[in-house]
Motif scaffolding. Structure first.
Motif, short mmCIF file in Angstrom:
data_model
loop_
_atom_site.label_atom_id
_atom_site.label_comp_id
_atom_site.label_asym_id
_atom_site.label_seq_id
_atom_site.Cartn_x
_atom_site.Cartn_y
_atom_site.Cartn_z
N ARG A 135 18.01 -20.81 -27.68
CA ARG A 135 16.84 -20.08 -27.23
C ARG A 135 16.90 -18.64 -27.71
O ARG A 135 15.92 -18.05 -28.14
N PHE A 168 7.55 -21.92 -27.12
CA PHE A 168 8.79 -21.91 -26.36
C PHE A 168 8.95 -23.16 -25.52
O PHE A 168 10.06 -23.52 -25.11
N ALA A 169 7.83 -23.83 -25.25
CA ALA A 169 7.94 -25.05 -24.47
C ALA A 169 8.39 -26.22 -25.35
O ALA A 169 8.77 -27.26 -24.85
N TYR A 207 10.06 -25.79 -28.82
CA TYR A 207 10.84 -25.55 -30.05
C TYR A 207 12.09 -26.41 -30.15
O TYR A 207 12.54 -26.76 -31.23
N ASP A 208 12.69 -26.74 -28.98
CA ASP A 208 13.95 -27.48 -29.05
C ASP A 208 13.73 -28.93 -29.50
O ASP A 208 14.69 -29.62 -29.80
N ARG A 209 12.50 -29.34 -29.57
CA ARG A 209 12.24 -30.67 -30.11
C ARG A 209 11.64 -30.62 -31.51
O ARG A 209 11.41 -31.63 -32.13
N LEU A 231 7.47 -17.06 -20.75
CA LEU A 231 8.01 -18.09 -21.64
C LEU A 231 8.89 -19.08 -20.90
O LEU A 231 9.67 -18.71 -20.03
N ALA A 232 8.76 -20.35 -21.29
CA ALA A 232 9.61 -21.38 -20.72
C ALA A 232 11.04 -21.16 -21.21
O ALA A 232 11.27 -20.48 -22.21
N ASP A 233 12.01 -21.77 -20.50
CA ASP A 233 13.39 -21.58 -20.94
C ASP A 233 13.75 -22.53 -22.08
O ASP A 233 14.84 -22.50 -22.60
N GLY A 234 12.81 -23.38 -22.45
CA GLY A 234 13.05 -24.23 -23.61
C GLY A 234 13.63 -25.58 -23.27
O GLY A 234 13.92 -26.36 -24.16
N HIS A 235 13.80 -25.88 -21.99
CA HIS A 235 14.34 -27.20 -21.64
C HIS A 235 13.38 -27.94 -20.73
O HIS A 235 12.90 -27.39 -19.75
N GLY A 236 13.13 -29.17 -21.08
CA GLY A 236 12.40 -30.07 -20.20
C GLY A 236 11.01 -29.59 -19.84
O GLY A 236 10.55 -29.78 -18.73
N SER A 237 10.32 -28.99 -20.75
CA SER A 237 8.95 -28.60 -20.47
C SER A 237 8.04 -29.81 -20.61
O SER A 237 8.32 -30.75 -21.34
N ARG A 260 4.95 -29.76 -21.71
CA ARG A 260 4.00 -29.68 -22.81
C ARG A 260 4.48 -30.44 -24.04
O ARG A 260 5.63 -30.42 -24.39
N ARG A 261 3.54 -31.05 -24.69
CA ARG A 261 3.84 -31.78 -25.94
C ARG A 261 3.11 -31.12 -27.09
O ARG A 261 1.90 -30.93 -27.03
#
Ligand code: ZN
Lengths: 203, 273
Positions: free
Chosen positions: A14, A54-55, A57-59, B71-77, B79-80
């Protein structure tokens, strides 16, 4: 094994993603401004873009700086298309040559203008010319000029083949040029103010 | 190649997106056809001015903070975001792989082209600097006697760049001082040399300060800002965006003005004379 190494290498923390994308803010904002047409909408558009990025990026499969920018820009373009399109002033409106001429005469600096004033006169004409482009052309032109993106990046961002980007850019830039060619950016507004200038020069 | 072909390829040509052979064919035509040459120059000038215009729109200071708070923390959001962005990328890369960054001289203005070539050669050669120092006074002292004009003191830091040294160059039949700066892992060079006898490009694109305007050019992967003050050409070359380099040029111009006001006796000398 190579596959695993590849995957590890690709994964974004992140922190790294934030560092990378924060640097993209000025360019994204510039593009958003030209797309949305006013500062408040541009801010919203950029804001929503980052929230979405940011929702997810990890994917996403993002490999480097340029990919990262293309990806965020793509999110932004899609967001813009979804939300702002309806509020857009009719993009098909094209100025007639007469109107364009009136515009340039009105805006032309008459007497000994400071460089700043000339700049803003050209700037106004340039922005109006961009805003007046048909939608599909306008998007690629905005990305090209405000983010200085390559054809490939633009193709990724607007989700179409590179060839399509090139032909839209071609048409968009031709139109820009037609509308701006009487506004020499140094304030020498071609033949139109020459008559004024000559009056002063001829002793 | 006829005029029609030129018209169709002007943009690709300006963007450096043609093969060597195609670009050469265009150059050949432009060498012989004044009408096309004028068109291509007009396109180039207008487009670089447009880049500068859009670069003036800056985000508000607090925008990032507002965004960062949401901003989301980047895990398990939940949104697609739609599938793979990268379909067709390979094909696109293949297509553009042949794109080489070209410089083109419809109407070659040496002041625009030569410094960029010098910079590129320097960067590619990985040569060391002639003198490495972060101290402006030390750098000035090093240039003393090497160039036949008085140099302004180099600003030691200007926003993202910092002074790292200098080089003595020779091009356009004259000695050239190069103040070298560093921006991350990239070099930025500010060339300073006498204007005399040189054709200066029309000063179109950007206003740097009261009474100082510059032209901005993109060549061979570099951006080049050229301006003239008091008989000297200032040529700033770097691998930066138009926005970044124009900001940088503004910062440098401001610091030059400051140091001149601080130490300048030039005016009084003229009055005495
Ligand atoms: Zn021709």
């Amino acid at each position: 094994m190579a596959d695993l190494v590849e995957r590890l290498r690709k994964r974004w923390t992140r922190e790294k993603f934030e560092r990378q994308t924060r640097a993209l803010l000025p360019g994204l904002y510039r593009a958003a401004y030209r797309l949305a047409g006013q500062p408040a909408d541009a801010e919203d558009l950029v804001h929503d873009t980052y929230v979405k990025a940011f929702a997810a990026y990890d994917r996403a499969d993002i490999r480097g700086e340029a990919d990262c920018r293309a990806w965020l820009t793509r999110i932004m373009v899609n967001t813009y298309r979804d939300r702002y399109r309806r509020h857009q002033r009719s993009p098909e409106v094209q100025r007639s040559p007469e109107e364009a001429e009136v515009m340039s005469i009105e805006g032309a600096p008459l007497a000994d203008p400071a460089a700043r004033a000339e700049d803003s006169q050209f700037a106004r004409a340039a922005k109006e010319a961009i805003d007046g482009l048909p939608e599909d052309l306008r998007i690629v032109v905005v990305l090209f000029f405000s983010q200085e993106m390559s054809y490939r990046e633009i193709a990724e961002a607007v989700d179409c083949p590179v060839g399509t980007v090139m032909s839209r850019l071609y048409r968009g830039r031709r139109l820009l040029r037609e509308r701006l060619q009487d506004h020499a950016p140094d304030g020498k507004v071609a033949s139109k103010v020459d008559s004024n200038t000559k009056l002063k020069v001829v002793r | 190649m006829n005029c029609r072909d030129i018209e169709e390829n002007t943009h690709a040509f300006l963007d450096g997106a043609l093969s060597d052979m195609q670009a050469e064919a265009i150059r050949h035509h432009l060498g012989a056809c004044a009408a096309c040459r004028r068109e291509v120059e007009l396109a180039r000038t207008l487009e670089s001015a447009v880049r500068v215009v859009v670069a003036e729109d800056k985000p508000p200071e607090n925008l990032w903070n507002r965004i960062a708070g949401n901003l989301a923390d980047g895990h398990g959001s939940k949104r697609r975001i739609r599938g793979s962005v990268w379909t067709g990328v390979a094909a696109a890369i293949a297509l553009l792989a042949l794109a080489t960054v070209q410089s083109f001289l419809a109407k070659p203005v040496a002041v625009v082209e030569v410094p960029v070539s010098e910079m590129r050669t320097f960067v590619e050669s990985r040569r060391p600097l002639d003198v490495a120092t972060t101290d402006p006074q030390q750098l000035l002292a090093w240039f003393d006697g090497k160039v036949d004009f008085r140099l302004p003191p180099p600003p030691s830091t200007v926003k993202p760049v910092r002074l790292v040294g200098g080089r003595l160059c020779y091009f356009l039949d004259r000695r050239v001082a190069s103040y070298m700066y560093r921006h991350g892992d990239r070099y930025v060079s500010l060339y300073i040399f006498s204007e005399s006898g040189l054709e200066i490009p029309e000063r179109v694109s950007a206003s740097l300060a009261q009474g100082v305007s510059a032209s901005v050019h993109r060549r061979e992967g570099f951006t080049h800002v050229v301006w003239v003050e008091e008989g000297f050409v200032y040529s700033l070359v770097a691998d930066l965006s138009t926005e970044e380099i124009v900001d940088l040029a503004r910062g440098m111009t401001a610091q030059f003005k400051e140091s001149k006001h601080a130490g300048g006796s030039r005016m009084s000398v003229q009055v005495l004379g």
